[in-house]
Design a protein around this motif. Structure first.
Motif, PDB file in Angstrom:
ATOM      1  N   UNK A   1      42.000  73.346  62.667  1.00 40.57           N
ATOM      2  CA  UNK A   1      42.467  74.838  61.829  1.00 40.57           C
ATOM      3  C   UNK A   1      40.871  74.370  60.951  1.00 40.57           C
ATOM      4  N   UNK A   2      39.951  74.587  61.349  1.00 38.77           N
ATOM      5  CA  UNK A   2      38.330  74.602  60.770  1.00 38.77           C
ATOM      6  C   UNK A   2      38.310  75.967  60.671  1.00 38.77           C
ATOM      7  N   UNK A   3      38.428  77.268  61.118  1.00 41.39           N
ATOM      8  CA  UNK A   3      37.861  78.570  61.094  1.00 41.39           C
ATOM      9  C   UNK A   3      38.785  78.956  59.429  1.00 41.39           C
ATOM     10  N   UNK A   4      38.032  80.573  60.022  1.00 43.19           N
ATOM     11  CA  UNK A   4      38.230  81.149  58.450  1.00 43.19           C
ATOM     12  C   UNK A   4      39.511  82.610  58.456  1.00 43.19           C
ATOM     13  N   UNK A   5      39.622  82.973  60.247  1.00 46.61           N
ATOM     14  CA  UNK A   5      40.816  83.250  59.750  1.00 46.61           C
ATOM     15  C   UNK A   5      40.694  85.193  59.724  1.00 46.61           C
ATOM     16  N   UNK A   6      39.573  85.415  60.026  1.00 43.59           N
ATOM     17  CA  UNK A   6      38.756  86.744  59.501  1.00 43.59           C
ATOM     18  C   UNK A   6      39.499  87.553  60.543  1.00 43.59           C
ATOM     19  N   UNK A   7      40.667  87.208  60.993  1.00 43.23           N
ATOM     20  CA  UNK A   7      41.267  88.799  61.827  1.00 43.23           C
ATOM     21  C   UNK A   7      42.789  88.893  60.607  1.00 43.23           C
ATOM     22  N   UNK A   8      42.967  87.727  59.929  1.00 45.00           N
ATOM     23  CA  UNK A   8      44.490  87.744  58.776  1.00 45.00           C
ATOM     24  C   UNK A   8      43.750  88.544  57.304  1.00 45.00           C
ATOM     25  N   UNK A   9      42.528  88.769  57.341  1.00 44.96           N
ATOM     26  CA  UNK A   9      42.046  89.097  55.512  1.00 44.96           C
ATOM     27  C   UNK A   9      42.635  90.490  55.399  1.00 44.96           C
ATOM     28  N   UNK A  10      42.968  90.392  54.265  1.00 51.60           N
ATOM     29  CA  UNK A  10      42.141  90.139  52.741  1.00 51.60           C
ATOM     30  C   UNK A  10      43.243  88.645  52.744  1.00 51.60           C
ATOM     31  N   UNK A  11      43.912  88.701  53.200  1.00 52.73           N
ATOM     32  CA  UNK A  11      45.219  87.301  52.727  1.00 52.73           C
ATOM     33  C   UNK A  11      44.253  85.820  53.123  1.00 52.73           C
ATOM     34  N   UNK A  12      43.527  86.032  53.937  1.00 53.27           N
ATOM     35  CA  UNK A  12      42.362  84.943  54.560  1.00 53.27           C
ATOM     36  C   UNK A  12      41.265  85.063  53.459  1.00 53.27           C
ATOM     37  N   UNK A  13      40.690  85.300  52.908  1.00 54.91           N
ATOM     38  CA  UNK A  13      40.031  85.653  52.106  1.00 54.91           C
ATOM     39  C   UNK A  13      40.164  84.482  50.645  1.00 54.91           C
ATOM     40  N   UNK A  14      41.783  83.869  50.123  1.00 55.05           N
ATOM     41  CA  UNK A  14      41.861  83.473  49.654  1.00 55.05           C
ATOM     42  C   UNK A  14      42.322  81.913  49.539  1.00 55.05           C
ATOM     43  N   UNK A  15      43.333  82.057  50.448  1.00 56.98           N
ATOM     44  CA  UNK A  15      43.794  80.933  51.212  1.00 56.98           C
ATOM     45  C   UNK A  15      43.982  80.962  52.780  1.00 56.98           C
ATOM     46  N   UNK A  16      43.293  79.532  53.251  1.00 54.73           N
ATOM     47  CA  UNK A  16      43.089  78.973  53.928  1.00 54.73           C
ATOM     48  C   UNK A  16      44.471  79.379  54.860  1.00 54.73           C
ATOM     49  N   UNK A  17      43.641  80.210  57.042  1.00 50.99           N
ATOM     50  CA  UNK A  17      44.545  80.795  56.796  1.00 50.99           C
ATOM     51  C   UNK A  17      45.995  79.867  57.163  1.00 50.99           C
ATOM     52  N   UNK A  18      45.945  78.379  58.407  1.00 49.42           N
ATOM     53  CA  UNK A  18      47.062  78.132  58.493  1.00 49.42           C
ATOM     54  C   UNK A  18      47.674  78.119  56.659  1.00 49.42           C
ATOM     55  N   UNK A  19      47.482  78.092  55.585  1.00 48.57           N
ATOM     56  CA  UNK A  19      48.289  77.892  54.698  1.00 48.57           C
ATOM     57  C   UNK A  19      49.496  79.032  54.123  1.00 48.57           C
ATOM     58  N   UNK A  20      48.730  79.973  54.640  1.00 46.01           N
ATOM     59  CA  UNK A  20      49.449  81.429  54.809  1.00 46.01           C
ATOM     60  C   UNK A  20      50.716  81.360  54.926  1.00 46.01           C
ATOM     61  N   UNK A  21      52.191  81.042  53.998  1.00 46.60           N
ATOM     62  CA  UNK A  21      53.786  81.042  54.067  1.00 46.60           C
ATOM     63  C   UNK A  21      54.482  81.902  54.791  1.00 46.60           C
ATOM     64  N   UNK A  22      55.059  81.092  56.445  1.00 50.52           N
ATOM     65  CA  UNK A  22      55.764  82.825  56.761  1.00 50.52           C
ATOM     66  C   UNK A  22      57.630  82.091  56.896  1.00 50.52           C
ATOM     67  N   UNK A  23      58.423  82.849  56.053  1.00 49.07           N
ATOM     68  CA  UNK A  23      59.751  82.253  56.280  1.00 49.07           C
ATOM     69  C   UNK A  23      59.287  80.967  54.505  1.00 49.07           C
ATOM     70  N   UNK A  24      58.619  80.705  54.444  1.00 51.75           N
ATOM     71  CA  UNK A  24      58.473  80.073  52.942  1.00 51.75           C
ATOM     72  C   UNK A  24      57.753  79.045  52.788  1.00 51.75           C
ATOM     73  N   UNK A  25      57.391  78.703  54.390  1.00 51.91           N
ATOM     74  CA  UNK A  25      56.549  77.358  55.101  1.00 51.91           C
ATOM     75  C   UNK A  25      55.390  78.210  55.085  1.00 51.91           C
ATOM     76  N   UNK A  26      53.748  77.187  55.145  1.00 52.40           N
ATOM     77  CA  UNK A  26      52.630  77.323  55.378  1.00 52.40           C
ATOM     78  C   UNK A  26      52.412  77.059  56.234  1.00 52.40           C
ATOM     79  N   UNK A  27      52.025  77.995  57.381  1.00 51.25           N
ATOM     80  CA  UNK A  27      52.033  77.941  58.684  1.00 51.25           C
ATOM     81  C   UNK A  27      51.753  76.822  59.841  1.00 51.25           C
ATOM     82  N   UNK A  28      51.126  75.655  59.452  1.00 54.81           N
ATOM     83  CA  UNK A  28      50.455  74.507  59.408  1.00 54.81           C
ATOM     84  C   UNK A  28      51.993  73.957  59.284  1.00 54.81           C
ATOM     85  N   UNK A  29      52.480  73.826  58.681  1.00 58.35           N
ATOM     86  CA  UNK A  29      53.581  73.437  58.415  1.00 58.35           C
ATOM     87  C   UNK A  29      54.565  72.945  59.138  1.00 58.35           C
TER      88      UNK A  29
END
Length: 333
Positions: A1-29
């Protein structure tokens, strides 16, 4: 999970993409928990390969350690300092590469229920797709063993796409082959790839089988992440094993059309929410209608009719656009 998630900007500019929540929990969780469910086995260790400490900082490390602990496992944290490919990323965690292991990319979610083949040296998880020419696919022999990996085939090979989750009965074998890839500077697209290690395992007659998932949901960009949020909400409602609307939600003259996830201390005033909406903690939604959207935390939405929207943390939005993608700390009034 080391990438910067450029395709998900602007959301991944401030939060690492795997930690962006989907249905209330971070993706990686969600991904880690779903893999644990499929394996039906206790997990001893979860190794996370992160990027720059300035981006994946102490708060990220703490959340990942808590995740591992909640699953009865220890967390090991590794760093990939340069974006040198999947094979290189895996080898950054080489101290953990022994015994049975699952390797997964942290930008995808799955729904699956199957048993691992005890005769297989490795399992590559796949999903049947309509347009295999757009994916990397597996080629099978008469015994349904994987004998080749083909990237974006121009002619039909199979319709089973590789989704980026792998099981190895003894991952030290992959480690040995990837070390050869690194030592001999075997690169594709300027990077060291996991596929080159896998192909060497196949050449040494290791048995690879497929594990088919029922659902494969991408979180690569805004549009597919919103779609994934919608699909995941439906699955969670059907499962019935997660509380999806917090008891601290305050609602006045408002309506919630399920399925929705609504976090702690959310205020709804003259609002219609849903279906297929996720709202993070401490948001305020007033005089608005929101459908098929993902809103993170501490955000205020007023006078809006939103659909297929993705809105970050600490946003203030007062406007009339229907489909928006707004990053953290933005103000549109």
């Amino acid at each position: 999970m080391a990438g910067r998630g450029s395709r998900l900007r602007p959301h991944s500019l401030t939060v690492p993409k795997p930690l962006i929540p989907v249905a209330g929990q971070p993706i990686v969780h969600r991904l880690v928990k779903d893999i644990v469910k499929v394996l039906h086995e206790p997990i001893d260790e979860i190794a996370f390969v992160l990027g720059d400490p300035a981006w994946f900082g102490d708060d990220v490390v703490s959340s990942l350690k808590d995740l591992a602990k909640s699953l009865g496992a220890k967390a090991s944290i590794y760093r990939q300092d340069q974006p040198l490919g999947t094979g290189h990323a895996i080898m950054c965690a080489k101290e953990s590469l022994s015994g049975p292991a699952v390797i997964a990319y942290a930008d995808t979610l799955i729904r699956a229920n199957f048993s691992l083949d005890p005769d297989a040296d490795a399992v590559i998880w796949v999903k049947q797709v309509d347009k295999p020419e757009a994916f990397g696919v597996v080629k099978l022999n008469a015994d349904n063993e994987i004998i080749e990996l083909v990237e974006k085939p121009k002619e039909f090979v199979s319709d089973l796409a590789v989704i980026g989750i792998y099981y190895f009965k003894d991952v030290s074998v992959l480690k040995q082959e990837l070390q050869h890839v690194l030592d001999n500077n075997i690169v594709n697209g300027g990077e060291y790839q996991i596929n080159d290690g896998i192909k060497r395992m196949m050449a040494s007659r290791k048995i690879f089988k497929t594990g088919q998932v029922d659902e494969w949901m991408d979180c690569g960009n805004k549009a597919v992440t919103v779609e994934t949020n919608t699909r995941m909400l439906g699955f969670l409602k059907a499962d019935g094993d997660e509380q999806m609307i917090a008891t601290t939600v305050k609602s006045s003259n408002s309506k919630i059309i399920e399925p929705c996830f609504i976090g702690e201390n959310v205020i709804l005033n003259n609002a219609t929410i849903g279906p297929n909406v996720s709202i993070g903690d401490h948001c305020i939604i007033e005089n608005s209608t929101v459908t098929n959207s993902l809103i993170q935390t501490y955000t205020t939405i007023k006078n809006a009719v939103l659909t297929d929207a993705m809105i970050g943390n600490y946003v203030s939005y007062d406007g009339h656009f229907k489909t928006v993608s707004i990053g953290d700390y933005s103000v549109l009034e």
